[in-house]
Write an enzyme that holds these catalytic residues in place. Sequence first.
Site, PDB file in Angstrom:
ATOM      1  N   CYS A  86       0.835  -1.207   0.000  1.00 14.21           N
ATOM      2  CA  CYS A  86       0.000   0.000   0.000  1.00 14.21           C
ATOM      3  C   CYS A  86       0.878   1.270   0.000  1.00 14.21           C
ATOM      4  CB  CYS A  86      -0.969  -0.052   1.188  1.00 14.21           C
ATOM      5  SG  CYS A  86      -2.265   1.158   1.025  1.00 14.21           S
ATOM      6  N   HIS A 176      -3.682  -5.053   0.758  1.00 12.28           N
ATOM      7  CA  HIS A 176      -3.093  -5.583   1.999  1.00 12.28           C
ATOM      8  C   HIS A 176      -3.124  -7.111   2.012  1.00 12.28           C
ATOM      9  CE1 HIS A 176      -2.526  -1.814   4.211  1.00 12.28           C
ATOM     10  NE2 HIS A 176      -3.548  -1.395   3.467  1.00 12.28           N
ATOM     11  N   GLU A 178      -1.742  -8.974   4.087  1.00  8.40           N
ATOM     12  CA  GLU A 178      -1.656  -9.471   5.474  1.00  8.40           C
ATOM     13  C   GLU A 178      -3.016  -9.648   6.139  1.00  8.40           C
ATOM     14  OE1 GLU A 178      -0.902  -6.541   4.338  1.00  8.40           O
ATOM     15  OE2 GLU A 178      -1.133  -4.918   5.773  1.00  8.40           O
ATOM     16  N   SER A 230       4.061 -13.784  38.638  1.00  7.93           N
ATOM     17  CA  SER A 230       2.684 -13.478  39.036  1.00  7.93           C
ATOM     18  C   SER A 230       1.802 -14.714  38.930  1.00  7.93           C
ATOM     19  CB  SER A 230       2.117 -12.377  38.133  1.00  7.93           C
ATOM     20  OG  SER A 230       1.896 -12.904  36.838  1.00  7.93           O
ATOM     21  N   GLY A 232       0.774 -15.621  36.046  1.00  2.00           N
ATOM     22  CA  GLY A 232       0.155 -15.434  34.735  1.00  2.00           C
ATOM     23  C   GLY A 232       1.008 -16.091  33.659  1.00  2.00           C
ATOM     24  N   SER A 235       4.761 -14.257  32.820  1.00  2.00           N
ATOM     25  CA  SER A 235       5.820 -14.385  33.824  1.00  2.00           C
ATOM     26  C   SER A 235       6.124 -15.856  34.093  1.00  2.00           C
ATOM     27  CB  SER A 235       5.470 -13.638  35.105  1.00  2.00           C
ATOM     28  OG  SER A 235       4.435 -14.268  35.802  1.00  2.00           O
ATOM     29  N   SER A 236       5.131 -16.730  33.940  1.00  2.00           N
ATOM     30  CA  SER A 236       5.390 -18.161  34.146  1.00  2.00           C
ATOM     31  C   SER A 236       6.351 -18.680  33.079  1.00  2.00           C
ATOM     32  CB  SER A 236       4.094 -18.968  34.064  1.00  2.00           C
ATOM     33  OG  SER A 236       3.197 -18.528  35.039  1.00  2.00           O
TER      34      SER A 236
END
Length: 520
Positions: A86, A176, A178, A230, A232, A235-236
């Site tokens: 584009c 586009h 994508e 945390s 979550g 972070s895990s």
Amino acid sequence: MSLDQNLDKILIIDFGSQFTQLIARRIRELGVFSEIVSHKKIKPKDINYSIKGIVLSGGPLNVYQINKYSFDKKILQLNIPVLGICFGHQILSKLNGGRVKQSKHREFGLANVFKKNKSLLTKNFFGNKKSNKVWMSHADQVSKLPNNFKVVASSINSKFAIVENKIKKYYGVQFHPEVTHTQNGKKLISNFIFLICKIKRNWSPKDQKNQLIKEVRKQVGNNKVICALSGGVDSSVVAQLLNKAIGKKLYCIFVNTGLLRKNEEVQVVQTFKKRLKINLIYVNAKNEFLNSLKNISDPEKKRKIIGNLFIKIFERYAKKIKNVKFLAQGTLYPDLIESKSVTGSQTSKIKSHHNVGGLPKKMNLKLVEPLKFLFKDEVRKLGLELNLSKEIISRHPFPGPGLAIRMPGIITTKKIKILKEADYYFIQALKDHGLYHKIWQAYAALLPVKTVGVMGDNRTYEYLCLLRAITSEDGMTADYYEFKKSFMQSISNKIVNSIRGINRVVYDVTSKPPSTIELE
Ligand code: XMP
């Protein structure tokens, strides 16, 4: 400008399109690493041997304004294949001597492109047809091609819908590829990266895992690293990745803020300390958090207080551990882009997310951010590769400030207790009805409003519980999830009948935008 030098990649130069991240995702889905940089930041000296192809994104600019944006065209003269999309297509033509003008007919939405000439870029793109559906979004168009460019396909309004300069390996598409609306768009991207750039696949979860472990080891050497865990997904995954990379040199700190979901602290200790044998320090800071938040109702103040207290607790424990040099964070690619450090784009501040920025400056620790080039779905796949359970990997996101931002108004122990129960029943009901994984994020909130109800023969005057459940791709936009009436009735009954303190349940049906996912 720091680009990852270790992996071969396709570099996406961002001109501000809303679809730039999608281009990166599509390339990665094809098994190839790709990185986004701002057109304002990238210089020819940044283009190293690892860059096997360049994509110029779309954007809201007009090519004749480009001088204002100081994009150095030498970047395109380094014998690296280029695909312009584009606006990228227009700028590629313009910089090579072509012309761009305002279209007579602006094209937004679906259009047909008709095959004019053969090209490697469009191999199997048209199938056995002469035309293909594509998604357009432009007001300008190329009106004269540069020398040595030829037309590959045209639409009714854009003569130069797909063009190429085979010798220089310059390719331009007005639409586009994508977005999923473009039929076989991914095929076109795949042709560019594999047939034209000739890059090899290097982006499977296993490749990523080995690469990231190597990089972490190289970055931190023999030093100690602390990591805020945390429980979550992000972070895990960071914790387990570092555990595999550096073992006991990693010190995970899990802070019980008192604002966590029901039983969260028990589950985190069970999973990480007992099952995964991660070096975990459990900090019970409930009272500290609640005391600091006493009588605070302003959402931004709540966030700031919580963020600052996290830092204080971290500093305290970092001192105790001694000689800590690094802090590991689960920053993801969209966080990095939103915080402007990659693209330099001008997104306005909506809420202060404290997981990007903030911590390190004050703490004088170097950052380890192994996930900073990954999207959420990639992080999940990496987590599975690292032997994290499906349960951890597919958890709904939970914000750092926790229940504090799901409780507009002041925070009290009584309210927290009520909210934990309501949230627990809601999430449990989603799991029992097989709905949890169909929903991107769900939670209960407690509104600072009391309403009248009747239970038995008694008048009640209790809090209002709000339920929110959304579907989303990445949390940037969201829609509410449409439950069946029977589910809504049963969860509302369950909450009102089981929890003292709530006598009314409402369901949030706003999308994001205009709302946000969290209440504060
Ligand atoms: P909003 O409310 O901004 O939320 O639409 C988008 C996503 O971000 C999560 N969120 C946070 N995550 N720290 C976090 O780690 C935060 O301060 C924070 N605030 C919002 C939110 O739960 C949702 O998934």
